[in-house]
Design a protein around this motif. Structure first.
Motif, PDB file in Angstrom:
ATOM      1  N   GLU A  10      17.471 -28.484  20.569  1.00 25.70           N
ATOM      2  CA  GLU A  10      17.257 -29.820  21.119  1.00 25.70           C
ATOM      3  C   GLU A  10      15.771 -30.177  21.256  1.00 25.70           C
ATOM      4  OE1 GLU A  10      19.675 -32.124  21.998  1.00 25.70           O
ATOM      5  OE2 GLU A  10      21.472 -30.904  21.913  1.00 25.70           O
ATOM      6  N   CYS A  11      14.861 -29.311  20.783  1.00 29.13           N
ATOM      7  CA  CYS A  11      13.417 -29.580  20.913  1.00 29.13           C
ATOM      8  C   CYS A  11      12.727 -29.813  19.574  1.00 29.13           C
ATOM      9  CB  CYS A  11      12.727 -28.409  21.601  1.00 29.13           C
ATOM     10  SG  CYS A  11      13.237 -28.169  23.292  1.00 29.13           S
ATOM     11  N   GLY A  12      13.161 -29.140  18.548  1.00 29.04           N
ATOM     12  CA  GLY A  12      12.486 -29.244  17.257  1.00 29.04           C
ATOM     13  C   GLY A  12      13.340 -28.684  16.139  1.00 29.04           C
ATOM     14  N   SER A  13      12.785 -28.721  14.966  1.00 27.01           N
ATOM     15  CA  SER A  13      13.510 -28.307  13.760  1.00 27.01           C
ATOM     16  C   SER A  13      13.432 -26.805  13.535  1.00 27.01           C
ATOM     17  CB  SER A  13      12.922 -29.010  12.535  1.00 27.01           C
ATOM     18  OG  SER A  13      13.029 -30.399  12.659  1.00 27.01           O
ATOM     19  N   ILE A  14      14.462 -26.298  12.886  1.00 30.83           N
ATOM     20  CA  ILE A  14      14.515 -24.897  12.464  1.00 30.83           C
ATOM     21  C   ILE A  14      15.060 -24.888  11.043  1.00 30.83           C
ATOM     22  CG2 ILE A  14      15.545 -22.627  12.818  1.00 30.83           C
ATOM     23  CD1 ILE A  14      15.947 -23.327  15.725  1.00 30.83           C
ATOM     24  N   VAL A  15      14.427 -24.138  10.175  1.00 33.59           N
ATOM     25  CA  VAL A  15      14.927 -23.945   8.815  1.00 33.59           C
ATOM     26  C   VAL A  15      15.180 -22.452   8.646  1.00 33.59           C
ATOM     27  CG1 VAL A  15      14.427 -24.118   6.361  1.00 33.59           C
ATOM     28  CG2 VAL A  15      13.662 -25.922   7.905  1.00 33.59           C
ATOM     29  N   ILE A  16      16.391 -22.116   8.255  1.00 35.55           N
ATOM     30  CA  ILE A  16      16.766 -20.722   8.030  1.00 35.55           C
ATOM     31  C   ILE A  16      17.368 -20.621   6.645  1.00 35.55           C
ATOM     32  CG2 ILE A  16      18.314 -18.854   8.728  1.00 35.55           C
ATOM     33  CD1 ILE A  16      18.059 -19.824  11.572  1.00 35.55           C
ATOM     34  N   THR A  17      16.922 -19.628   5.899  1.00 35.40           N
ATOM     35  CA  THR A  17      17.523 -19.368   4.596  1.00 35.40           C
ATOM     36  C   THR A  17      18.191 -18.004   4.645  1.00 35.40           C
ATOM     37  OG1 THR A  17      15.526 -18.361   3.691  1.00 35.40           O
ATOM     38  CG2 THR A  17      15.782 -20.735   3.395  1.00 35.40           C
ATOM     39  N   THR A  18      19.316 -17.898   3.994  1.00 39.52           N
ATOM     40  CA  THR A  18      20.051 -16.638   3.971  1.00 39.52           C
ATOM     41  C   THR A  18      20.955 -16.594   2.744  1.00 39.52           C
ATOM     42  OG1 THR A  18      21.596 -15.201   5.158  1.00 39.52           O
ATOM     43  CG2 THR A  18      21.902 -17.571   5.439  1.00 39.52           C
ATOM     44  N   ASN A  19      21.263 -15.410   2.306  1.00 35.32           N
ATOM     45  CA  ASN A  19      22.233 -15.243   1.241  1.00 35.32           C
ATOM     46  C   ASN A  19      23.569 -14.746   1.807  1.00 35.32           C
ATOM     47  OD1 ASN A  19      21.415 -12.675   1.895  1.00 35.32           O
ATOM     48  ND2 ASN A  19      21.197 -11.960  -0.201  1.00 35.32           N
ATOM     49  N   ARG A  20      23.735 -14.861   3.108  1.00 34.18           N
ATOM     50  CA  ARG A  20      24.967 -14.431   3.782  1.00 34.18           C
ATOM     51  C   ARG A  20      25.730 -15.641   4.316  1.00 34.18           C
ATOM     52  NH1 ARG A  20      25.211  -9.374   1.936  1.00 34.18           N
ATOM     53  NH2 ARG A  20      23.280  -8.309   2.352  1.00 34.18           N
ATOM     54  N   THR A  21      27.041 -15.549   4.301  1.00 31.93           N
ATOM     55  CA  THR A  21      27.863 -16.615   4.858  1.00 31.93           C
ATOM     56  C   THR A  21      27.875 -16.493   6.378  1.00 31.93           C
ATOM     57  OG1 THR A  21      29.887 -15.288   4.785  1.00 31.93           O
ATOM     58  CG2 THR A  21      29.373 -16.607   2.824  1.00 31.93           C
ATOM     59  N   PHE A  22      28.212 -17.583   7.063  1.00 34.62           N
ATOM     60  CA  PHE A  22      28.310 -17.537   8.520  1.00 34.62           C
ATOM     61  C   PHE A  22      29.295 -16.464   8.973  1.00 34.62           C
ATOM     62  CE2 PHE A  22      26.988 -22.237   8.870  1.00 34.62           C
ATOM     63  CZ  PHE A  22      25.669 -21.888   9.045  1.00 34.62           C
ATOM     64  N   ARG A  23      30.323 -16.265   8.212  1.00 34.32           N
ATOM     65  CA  ARG A  23      31.346 -15.274   8.559  1.00 34.32           C
ATOM     66  C   ARG A  23      30.760 -13.858   8.651  1.00 34.32           C
ATOM     67  NH1 ARG A  23      37.216 -16.107   6.277  1.00 34.32           N
ATOM     68  NH2 ARG A  23      36.506 -18.106   7.025  1.00 34.32           N
ATOM     69  N   GLU A  24      29.702 -13.595   7.901  1.00 31.81           N
ATOM     70  CA  GLU A  24      29.085 -12.263   7.881  1.00 31.81           C
ATOM     71  C   GLU A  24      28.036 -12.074   8.974  1.00 31.81           C
ATOM     72  OE1 GLU A  24      28.205 -10.685   3.775  1.00 31.81           O
ATOM     73  OE2 GLU A  24      28.472 -12.827   3.355  1.00 31.81           O
ATOM     74  N   TRP A  25      27.661 -13.127   9.681  1.00 32.13           N
ATOM     75  CA  TRP A  25      26.580 -13.041  10.656  1.00 32.13           C
ATOM     76  C   TRP A  25      26.891 -12.096  11.808  1.00 32.13           C
ATOM     77  CZ3 TRP A  25      23.002 -17.728  11.706  1.00 32.13           C
ATOM     78  CH2 TRP A  25      22.459 -18.162  10.509  1.00 32.13           C
ATOM     79  N   GLY A  26      28.136 -11.943  12.184  1.00 33.39           N
ATOM     80  CA  GLY A  26      28.503 -11.003  13.246  1.00 33.39           C
ATOM     81  C   GLY A  26      28.126  -9.577  12.877  1.00 33.39           C
ATOM     82  N   LYS A  27      28.299  -9.206  11.619  1.00 31.20           N
ATOM     83  CA  LYS A  27      27.922  -7.871  11.153  1.00 31.20           C
ATOM     84  C   LYS A  27      26.405  -7.705  11.151  1.00 31.20           C
ATOM     85  CE  LYS A  27      31.885  -7.734   8.094  1.00 31.20           C
ATOM     86  NZ  LYS A  27      32.309  -7.879   6.709  1.00 31.20           N
ATOM     87  N   ILE A  28      25.708  -8.771  10.795  1.00 33.42           N
ATOM     88  CA  ILE A  28      24.248  -8.722  10.745  1.00 33.42           C
ATOM     89  C   ILE A  28      23.669  -8.507  12.143  1.00 33.42           C
ATOM     90  CG2 ILE A  28      22.179 -10.083  10.250  1.00 33.42           C
ATOM     91  CD1 ILE A  28      23.870 -11.477   8.031  1.00 33.42           C
ATOM     92  N   PHE A  29      24.258  -9.158  13.141  1.00 35.29           N
ATOM     93  CA  PHE A  29      23.777  -9.046  14.512  1.00 35.29           C
ATOM     94  C   PHE A  29      24.491  -7.930  15.257  1.00 35.29           C
ATOM     95  CE2 PHE A  29      22.774 -13.498  13.458  1.00 35.29           C
ATOM     96  CZ  PHE A  29      21.404 -13.427  13.610  1.00 35.29           C
ATOM     97  N   ASP A  30      24.545  -6.769  14.630  1.00 35.74           N
ATOM     98  CA  ASP A  30      25.077  -5.559  15.247  1.00 35.74           C
ATOM     99  C   ASP A  30      26.499  -5.743  15.774  1.00 35.74           C
ATOM    100  OD1 ASP A  30      24.830  -2.887  15.872  1.00 35.74           O
ATOM    101  OD2 ASP A  30      24.065  -3.286  17.874  1.00 35.74           O
ATOM    102  N   VAL A  31      27.337  -6.321  14.957  1.00 33.20           N
ATOM    103  CA  VAL A  31      28.749  -6.539  15.249  1.00 33.20           C
ATOM    104  C   VAL A  31      28.931  -7.334  16.544  1.00 33.20           C
ATOM    105  CG1 VAL A  31      31.028  -5.442  15.299  1.00 33.20           C
ATOM    106  CG2 VAL A  31      29.186  -4.319  14.104  1.00 33.20           C
ATOM    107  N   ASP A  32      28.073  -8.288  16.774  1.00 35.87           N
ATOM    108  CA  ASP A  32      28.161  -9.129  17.966  1.00 35.87           C
ATOM    109  C   ASP A  32      28.559 -10.539  17.545  1.00 35.87           C
ATOM    110  OD1 ASP A  32      27.965 -10.480  20.340  1.00 35.87           O
ATOM    111  OD2 ASP A  32      26.069  -9.562  20.924  1.00 35.87           O
ATOM    112  N   ASN A  33      29.864 -10.766  17.420  1.00 32.56           N
ATOM    113  CA  ASN A  33      30.366 -12.067  16.977  1.00 32.56           C
ATOM    114  C   ASN A  33      30.065 -13.175  17.982  1.00 32.56           C
ATOM    115  OD1 ASN A  33      31.423 -11.262  14.484  1.00 32.56           O
ATOM    116  ND2 ASN A  33      33.245 -10.449  15.485  1.00 32.56           N
ATOM    117  N   THR A  34      29.999 -12.849  19.262  1.00 37.10           N
ATOM    118  CA  THR A  34      29.693 -13.857  20.283  1.00 37.10           C
ATOM    119  C   THR A  34      28.270 -14.372  20.102  1.00 37.10           C
ATOM    120  OG1 THR A  34      31.194 -12.753  21.813  1.00 37.10           O
ATOM    121  CG2 THR A  34      29.620 -14.320  22.747  1.00 37.10           C
ATOM    122  N   LEU A  35      27.334 -13.475  19.877  1.00 38.37           N
ATOM    123  CA  LEU A  35      25.948 -13.864  19.649  1.00 38.37           C
ATOM    124  C   LEU A  35      25.817 -14.677  18.370  1.00 38.37           C
ATOM    125  CD1 LEU A  35      22.943 -13.703  20.378  1.00 38.37           C
ATOM    126  CD2 LEU A  35      22.852 -11.558  19.105  1.00 38.37           C
ATOM    127  N   ALA A  36      26.452 -14.228  17.304  1.00 39.84           N
ATOM    128  CA  ALA A  36      26.398 -14.952  16.035  1.00 39.84           C
ATOM    129  C   ALA A  36      26.998 -16.343  16.182  1.00 39.84           C
ATOM    130  CB  ALA A  36      27.137 -14.165  14.952  1.00 39.84           C
TER     131      ALA A  36
END
Length: 68
Positions: A10-36
């Motif tokens: 709500e303050c400014g822009s963020i640009v993130i690039t990734t070759n992973r789908t959102f579905r895989e983000w839980g694995k990336i963040f140490d199996v923390d689906n809530t955080l992802a």
């Protein structure tokens, strides 16, 4: 990463690039689906996802190099 996204939310822009789908983000963040989910929620609340498909320019079009 959550602290960065939360601080910019709500303050400014963020640009993130990734070759992973959102579905895989839980694995990336140490199996923390809530955080992802919280990160994705804040990123996509006012955001857009751009999906670019095609051969990789970085790898010279040889997508099999990343799978080895």
């Amino acid at each position: 990463m959550f602290q960065v996204v939360a601080a910019r939310y709500e303050c400014g822009s963020i640009v993130i690039t990734t070759n992973r789908t959102f579905r895989e983000w839980g694995k990336i963040f140490d199996v923390d689906n809530t955080l992802a989910t919280a990160i994705i929620d804040r990123l996509m609340h006012h955001g857009q996802a751009l999906v670019i498909q095609g051969k990789s320019f970085r790898t010279g079009g040889d997508d099999d190099k990343d799978k080895e």
